[in-house]
Scaffold this active site. Structure first.
Site, PDB file in Angstrom:
ATOM      1  NE  ARG A 155     -33.411  52.310  -3.335  1.00 12.43           N
ATOM      2  CZ  ARG A 155     -34.284  52.660  -2.315  1.00 12.43           C
ATOM      3  NH1 ARG A 155     -34.388  51.537  -1.465  1.00 12.43           N
ATOM      4  NH2 ARG A 155     -34.486  53.825  -2.331  1.00 12.43           N
ATOM      5  NE  ARG A 178     -49.491  42.004 -69.710  1.00  6.59           N
ATOM      6  CZ  ARG A 178     -50.586  41.445 -69.275  1.00  6.59           C
ATOM      7  NH1 ARG A 178     -51.163  41.768 -68.156  1.00  6.59           N
ATOM      8  NH2 ARG A 178     -51.693  40.800 -69.961  1.00  6.59           N
TER       9      ARG A 178
HETATM   10  C1  UD1 Z   1     -39.361  56.462   1.719  1.00  2.00           C
HETATM   11  C2  UD1 Z   1     -39.635  56.838   3.508  1.00  2.00           C
HETATM   12  C3  UD1 Z   1     -40.077  55.425   3.871  1.00  2.00           C
HETATM   13  C4  UD1 Z   1     -41.319  54.856   3.049  1.00  2.00           C
HETATM   14  C5  UD1 Z   1     -41.111  54.781   1.665  1.00  2.00           C
HETATM   15  C6  UD1 Z   1     -42.524  54.603   1.133  1.00  2.00           C
HETATM   16  C7  UD1 Z   1     -38.317  58.652   4.035  1.00  2.00           C
HETATM   17  C8  UD1 Z   1     -37.171  58.964   4.823  1.00  2.00           C
HETATM   18  N1  UD1 Z   1     -38.727  57.223   3.834  1.00  2.00           N
HETATM   19  O1  UD1 Z   1     -38.329  55.699   1.498  1.00  2.00           O
HETATM   20  O2  UD1 Z   1     -40.498  55.808   5.282  1.00  2.00           O
HETATM   21  O3  UD1 Z   1     -41.746  53.560   3.912  1.00  2.00           O
HETATM   22  O4  UD1 Z   1     -40.630  56.155   1.261  1.00  2.00           O
HETATM   23  O5  UD1 Z   1     -42.373  54.078  -0.183  1.00  2.00           O
HETATM   24  O6  UD1 Z   1     -39.136  59.584   3.593  1.00  2.00           O
HETATM   25  N2  UD1 Z   1     -36.879  62.201  -2.943  1.00  2.00           N
HETATM   26  C9  UD1 Z   1     -36.851  63.684  -3.360  1.00  2.00           C
HETATM   27  N3  UD1 Z   1     -35.767  64.182  -3.032  1.00  2.00           N
HETATM   28  C10 UD1 Z   1     -34.719  63.484  -2.187  1.00  2.00           C
HETATM   29  C11 UD1 Z   1     -34.896  62.055  -1.891  1.00  2.00           C
HETATM   30  C12 UD1 Z   1     -36.123  61.414  -2.268  1.00  2.00           C
HETATM   31  O7  UD1 Z   1     -37.456  64.077  -3.864  1.00  2.00           O
HETATM   32  O8  UD1 Z   1     -33.663  64.087  -1.820  1.00  2.00           O
HETATM   33  C13 UD1 Z   1     -38.206  61.513  -3.523  1.00  2.00           C
HETATM   34  C14 UD1 Z   1     -37.923  60.587  -4.470  1.00  2.00           C
HETATM   35  O9  UD1 Z   1     -37.636  60.765  -5.971  1.00  2.00           O
HETATM   36  C15 UD1 Z   1     -39.137  59.547  -4.365  1.00  2.00           C
HETATM   37  C16 UD1 Z   1     -39.535  59.722  -2.815  1.00  2.00           C
HETATM   38  O10 UD1 Z   1     -38.885  61.023  -2.521  1.00  2.00           O
HETATM   39  O11 UD1 Z   1     -40.050  59.928  -5.229  1.00  2.00           O
HETATM   40  C17 UD1 Z   1     -39.080  58.794  -1.947  1.00  2.00           C
HETATM   41  O12 UD1 Z   1     -37.589  58.599  -1.865  1.00  2.00           O
HETATM   42  P1  UD1 Z   1     -36.956  57.200  -1.871  1.00  2.00           P
HETATM   43  O13 UD1 Z   1     -35.567  57.272  -1.798  1.00  2.00           O
HETATM   44  O14 UD1 Z   1     -37.479  56.050  -2.684  1.00  2.00           O
HETATM   45  O15 UD1 Z   1     -37.399  56.812  -0.202  1.00  2.00           O
HETATM   46  P2  UD1 Z   1     -37.497  55.511   0.323  1.00  2.00           P
HETATM   47  O16 UD1 Z   1     -36.229  54.909   0.600  1.00  2.00           O
HETATM   48  O17 UD1 Z   1     -38.309  54.407  -0.450  1.00  2.00           O
HETATM   49 CA    CA Z   2     -39.158  54.820  -2.288  1.00  2.00          CA
END
Ligand code: UD1
Ligand code: CA
Length: 449
Positions: free
Chosen positions: A14, A436
């Site tokens: 995003r 100069r």
């Molecule tokens: C996540 C939480 C949500 C919470 C929110 C808070 C889950 C399923 N959801 O959602 O409940 O309210 O954070 O900000 O956990 N990441 C990895 N590997 C992956 C996917 C993500 O390391 O495969 C890391 C991302 O880099 C990031 C963090 O995990 O730093 C959160 O991932 P993101 O996809 O932003 O989760 P949200 O949808 O925000």
């Molecule tokens: Ca997040």
């Protein structure tokens, strides 16, 4: 025993950026650096960083941070999948695992401390941080009873309309009993809207799950897009200014100024409007910065004044006046009580105490003694098209207006350079140097009128 794991493998779709999300900068530090700093008080036994998307770049950025273990998550199949990667490195580990989302950068160290101590005293298998948000859109919703016991977390996109009305949100910060978590991690499924393994699903699988609500909901802001990045920058800037005001710094128009985490100010510093400090800056007591200045990675002494100027990677002594419209570039070292005036550029040069470069000059690769007076428009011609050369000017020397000093060249002490001179040869102490054309007068040149 405590281990800290930061989830930093996601792409950050995003953000629409070429930079991995956790490397986005906020007030001079990346998101992941900030998240790591929020756990600094705890002195964990292990610190693990889960990397995946552009893993090498993230590792490189953090190479200076000691004691980090990088754990690769490939592909990135959700936050639960990310934590599953710890099963091997934490195979024999016993104790608590603090999990921090890499995109939640405003957390205060005290908040994390409180989460861990609540977890330890309650005997829960997991304790997580929550916030009541006015607009909970996008966050996972936490379902809990009045005593703070959590039954489940449901992601925004998986919630029913009814469930979305619950504004208790998951911050993405958890303290787990590692042994209990390790047992349920393999049971996660991808049965959700995104088809990913969610760490949040482990909460319903752990017998006692508790939550701690943060006092200041701003702390748990997650960054998923540029709008949220900008909001967090605004909040951090406000925090930094408030901190320094409490330490005795005056801001004439606070909202128009920005600071970085690496700034240190003495007392009674005044920051005038539209002034920005970046990187590591050390500013002495009673200095006055701005209006309209940019100061980056610089050290300024006491009582320095900088007006409408740019100062980068430079060192400035006490009582120096800079500007308006001056540019101090890397490795400019300005002695006490100097004056660097209008339209003056100084690069990789030392200017001795009480010297003046007041108007329209370029001083590059030079060494000026004390009490030198550099006349308006004096230029050190330091570059021959291939190499850079040095100019040395001794104590108490003066250059006339529009002098060009062709380097390499040395002027002794108390030298006087006549205005308009182009000098290519060294000048001994106490001499007058002229370089100069002699003035010619041809009378009656205009003819009869
Ligand atoms: C996540 C939480 C949500 C919470 C929110 C808070 C889950 C399923 N959801 O959602 O409940 O309210 O954070 O900000 O956990 N990441 C990895 N590997 C992956 C996917 C993500 O390391 O495969 C890391 C991302 O880099 C990031 C963090 O995990 O730093 C959160 O991932 P993101 O996809 O932003 O989760 P949200 O949808 O925000
Ligand atoms: Ca997040």
């Amino acid at each position: 025993m405590l281990a800290v794991a930061v989830l930093a493998a996601g792409k950050g779709t995003r953000m629409k950026s070429n930079l991995p999300k956790v490397l986005q900068p906020l007030a001079g530090a990346t998101l992941v650096e900030r998240v790591l700093a929020s756990a600094r008080n705890l002195k964990p036994e292990r610190r693990l960083l889960i990397v995946g998307h552009q893993a090498e770049r993230v590792e490189q950025q953090l190479s200076a941070v000691g004691g980090l273990e990088f754990v690769l998550q490939q592909p990135q199949n959700g936050t639960g999948h990310a934590v599953q990667q710890l099963l091997e490195p934490l195979n024999n580990f016993e104790g608590e695992l603090l999990v921090l989302n890499g995109d939640v950068p405003l957390l205060r160290a005290e908040t994390i401390d409180q989460l861990v101590s609540t977890h330890r005293s309650s005997g829960a298998l997991v304790t997580l941080l929550t916030a009541r948000l006015e607009d909970p859109t996008g966050y996972g919703r936490v379902f809990a009873d009045e005593q703070g016991a959590v039954s489940s977390i449901i992601e925004h996109r998986d919630c029913s309309e009814e469930q979305r009305r619950n504004n208790l949100t998951n911050a993405g910060i958890y303290c787990f009993n590692w042994t209990a978590l390790a047992e349920v991690l393999p049971q996660l499924s991808t049965d959700n809207d995104q088809g990913e393994l969610y760490l949040t699903d482990t909460v319903a699988m752990l017998a006692k799950a508790m939550h701690v609500e943060v006092a200041d909901p701003d702390e748990v802001n997650g960054i998923n897009n540029r709008q949220q990045l900008a909001q967090c920058e605004t909040m951090l800037q406000e925090r930094l200014r408030q901190h320094w005001m409490a330490e005795g710094v005056t801001f004439v128009d606070p909202a128009s100024c920005t600071l970085s985490e690496g700034c240190q100010f003495g007392r009674d510093v005044v920051i005038e409007p539209q002034t920005h400090l970046r990187g590591r800056c050390l500013i002495g007591d009673e200095s006055r910065l701005g209006p309209g200045s940019l100061i980056e990675d610089a050290e300024l002494g006491r009582g320095v004044s900088v007006v409408m100027s740019v100062v980068r990677e430079a060192t400035v002594g006490d009582g120096v006046s800079v500007g308006p419209y001056a540019h101090l570039r890397p490795a400019a070292v300005i002695g006490n009580n100097c004056r660097i005036g209008n339209f003056v550029e100084v690069k990789k040069s030392t200017v001795g105490e009480a010297s003046k470069v007041n108007h329209l000059s370029y001083i590059g690769d030079a060494e000026l003694g004390a009490s030198v007076n550099v006349g308006a428009g004096t230029i050190t011609a330091n570059y021959d098209g291939v190499n850079k050369h040095r100019t040395v000017i001794g104590d108490g020397s003066k250059t006339g207006a529009n002098s060009v000093l062709v380097a390499p060249i040395q002027l002794g002490n108390k030298v006087t350079v006549a205005a308009g001179s182009t000098l290519t040869k060294n000048v001994p102490d106490g001499a007058l140097a002229l370089g100069r054309a002699k003035q010619l007068i041809k009378e009656n040149w205009a003819g009869p009128s």
